[in-house]
Design an enzyme around this catalytic site. Structure first.
Site, PDB file in Angstrom:
ATOM      1  N   ALA A 107       1.005  -1.459  -0.228  1.00 51.69           N
ATOM      2  CA  ALA A 107      -0.298   0.284  -0.091  1.00 51.69           C
ATOM      3  C   ALA A 107       0.971   1.241   0.238  1.00 51.69           C
ATOM      4  O   ALA A 107       1.531   1.682   0.977  1.00 51.69           O
ATOM      5  CB  ALA A 107      -0.558   0.490   0.919  1.00 51.69           C
ATOM      6  N   CYS A 108       0.583   2.104  -1.136  1.00 55.93           N
ATOM      7  CA  CYS A 108       1.390   2.976  -1.317  1.00 55.93           C
ATOM      8  C   CYS A 108       1.472   4.174   0.238  1.00 55.93           C
ATOM      9  O   CYS A 108       0.107   3.763   0.472  1.00 55.93           O
ATOM     10  CB  CYS A 108       0.993   4.111  -2.278  1.00 55.93           C
ATOM     11  SG  CYS A 108       1.653   3.436  -3.825  1.00 55.93           S
ATOM     12  N   GLY A 109       2.048   5.216   0.674  1.00 50.44           N
ATOM     13  CA  GLY A 109       1.836   6.466   1.591  1.00 50.44           C
ATOM     14  C   GLY A 109       1.180   7.341   0.822  1.00 50.44           C
ATOM     15  O   GLY A 109       1.735   8.127  -0.135  1.00 50.44           O
ATOM     16  N   ASN A 150      -2.804   5.979  -3.922  1.00 51.21           N
ATOM     17  CA  ASN A 150      -2.821   4.251  -2.702  1.00 51.21           C
ATOM     18  C   ASN A 150      -3.786   3.221  -3.210  1.00 51.21           C
ATOM     19  O   ASN A 150      -4.896   3.524  -3.170  1.00 51.21           O
ATOM     20  CB  ASN A 150      -2.854   4.841  -2.179  1.00 51.21           C
ATOM     21  CG  ASN A 150      -2.623   3.976  -1.010  1.00 51.21           C
ATOM     22  OD1 ASN A 150      -1.793   2.298  -1.037  1.00 51.21           O
ATOM     23  ND2 ASN A 150      -2.817   4.081   0.570  1.00 51.21           N
TER      24      ASN A 150
END
Length: 497
Positions: free
Chosen positions: A45-47, A277
């Site tokens: 999961a991207c930030g 995200n």
């Protein structure tokens, strides 16, 4: 004993995060049990997050806070085999006119006319001859469109902080300034710049360096600094981001964990409108449907130039880039950012207890558009801005974390997690989290913060969607079909063909 076990568990989790390696963990043989540290290292999961000033006052503090928060997102990103080339990190902000005017004065140029100047952040080919060809092609399109090219600015950077893999593919990075004299309306200026970018893509698609020319942004309102970098490196690489003349009323930041595509400089985020995200699992169908509409989409705002906007998608780009393209098309066609997000990523509205009773107009909105735009479905936390509105929304499944808080000194923050910015808790006057299908927007021009139902009610009340549904819907009633075929197989096949 239970308390001690809990503490040990927290200690293990904390160590796993604090000691997180900068690379994806190697695959374990099938017979070995998974290790907790490896599981945490494989988070996909991207930030993401944003900082916004409700007074719409540009300041360096906003940019600094966004970079601080981005630095806390490193554990959410991925790195290459060199342990140093990030999958991507970036920042979207308002255009730092003070910084650019300072550069212009040193170059002997007049201060920029802010309402009629577009700024392009451009990745250009590495080869010097190819770069010269690309610049000439870009300038020709702008000139043919009646825009005045004011100049190119080499973007200052610190190469020493770039990882080995990222350095090998690093483009030349320049900014182009153009004056749009033929339009006065701010939205028409953005549309003209959008058309120019599309014409540039079309004019250069057969060039050997076509894949090396990329506009991170081309706008009179927003600009994007990004690259194949780690979180903490972005602000060190782009020297502009250290300059206190770089002022903006908002900033969206993003740290990428690449899942569906290999990391490349252009695929770092934010994109031109969105920071995403998650992933879009229906991407092939979405691209096919968008392509099927290319010949029929029309809007009076384009003044008959719809054909120049095609294609609407790119199969070679990431799912996030294609979602961004669809959102940008809707935005430039006159939709608000919130309306575009509601069309592309609708919530689970059927049998919704609150909407059914209190906000039936929102259901009418979703029903009206469900046959015109297929949902871009998949886990998605989307941050977005057109330079006037900043917002965030979560898809209907709600599988990506998003916290928000507002302070008494007039700032709104959204982030993948709390604690990314040092905060005096006594100043927090509102906080919460986005649940499945929820949205929050900040109107920078009025200082309004709208939470989920207010946003959707405003969008859905703008047009009589319920009336349009009643006037235009045809219900197809079920009929009694034959229980078995009445033709032989060859005849059926001939009819089908």
């Amino acid at each position: 004993p239970a308390l001690a076990a809990t503490r040990r568990s927290w200690a293990v989790s904390a160590r796993a995060v604090l000691d997180l390696p900068r690379r994806r963990a190697p695959q374990k043989p099938a017979q070995e049990a998974a290790d907790l540290n490896d599981i945490l290292a494989e988070r996909g999961a991207c930030g993401v997050g944003f900082v916004a000033n409700l007074s719409n006052e540009p300041s360096f503090n906003v940019v600094r806070d966004a970079l601080t928060a981005l630095g806390c997102m490193e554990h959410r990103g991925g790195c290459g085999s060199d342990n140093d080339s990030g999958d991507g990190a970036g920042l979207m902000s308002g255009i730092p006119w003070d910084l650019f005017d300072d550069w212009a004065s040193k170059e002997g140029l007049a201060p920029f006319e802010r309402t009629h100047t577009g700024v392009g952040m451009v990745f250009l080919p590495q080869n010097e001859n190819s770069m010269a060809e690309a610049k000439a092609a870009v300038e020709k399109v702008f000139t043919d469109e009646g825009l005045e090219v004011l100049g190119w600015r080499p973007v200052p950077f610190n190469l020493s902080v770039v990882g080995r893999n990222a350095k090998e593919t690093m483009p030349n990075i320049l900014q182009i300034f153009v004056r749009i004299a033929k339009e006065d309306d701010a939205d028409d200026i953005e549309r003209e710049l959008y058309i120019c970018r599309k014409l540039i893509e079309r004019a250069t698609k057969s060039a050997s360096w076509a894949d090396e020319l990329y506009f991170c942004s081309l706008s009179s309102r927003t600009i994007i600094y990004k690259g194949m970098l780690r979180s903490e490196v972005l602000g060190q690489f782009y020297l502009d981001l250290k300059n206190e003349l770089y002022k903006s009323p908002f900033a969206i930041y993003h740290r990428r964990f690449s899942t569906n595509t290999s990391p490349r400089w252009p695929l770092a985020q934010p994109m031109r409108l969105l920071g995403h995200n998650g992933e879009i699992n229906t991407i092939q169908g979405n691209l096919n449907w968008m392509r099927s509409r290319e010949a029929t989409i029309q809007s009076p705002v384009w003044r008959g130039r719809e054909n120049e906007l095609r294609p609407f998608g790119d199969p070679k780009a990431s799912d996030s880039a294609n979602l961004d393209s669809a959102a940008e098309l809707l935005l430039r066609s006159g939709r608000s950012p919130a309306e575009a997000m509601m069309m592309l990523v609708p919530e689970a509205y059927k049998n919704h207890p609150t909407l059914s009773v209190k906000y039936p107009e929102v259901i009418d909105f979703y029903e009206y558009y469900k046959g015109q735009m297929e949902a871009w479905d998949g886990p998605a936390l989307l941050l977005f801005s057109d330079g006037r509105t900043v917002g965030a929304c979560l898809d209907r499944n709600g599988l990506r974390p998003a916290r928000y808080w507002k302070t008494s000194d007039g700032f709104v923050y959204v982030a993948s997690e709390v604690g990314v910015i040092p905060m005096d808790e006594s100043k927090v006057v509102m906080k919460g989290r986005l649940g499945p299908g929820m949205m929050i927007t900040v109107d920078l021009e009025t200082g309004q913060v709208l939470e989920n139902t207010e946003v959707k009610k405003n969008v859905a009340s703008a047009k009589p969607y319920g009336t349009w549904l009643q006037e235009s819907t045809r219900s197809i009633k079920p009929v009694n079909f034959q229980s078995s075929p009445v033709m032989d197989n060859e005849t059926i096949l001939r009819h089908q063909q």
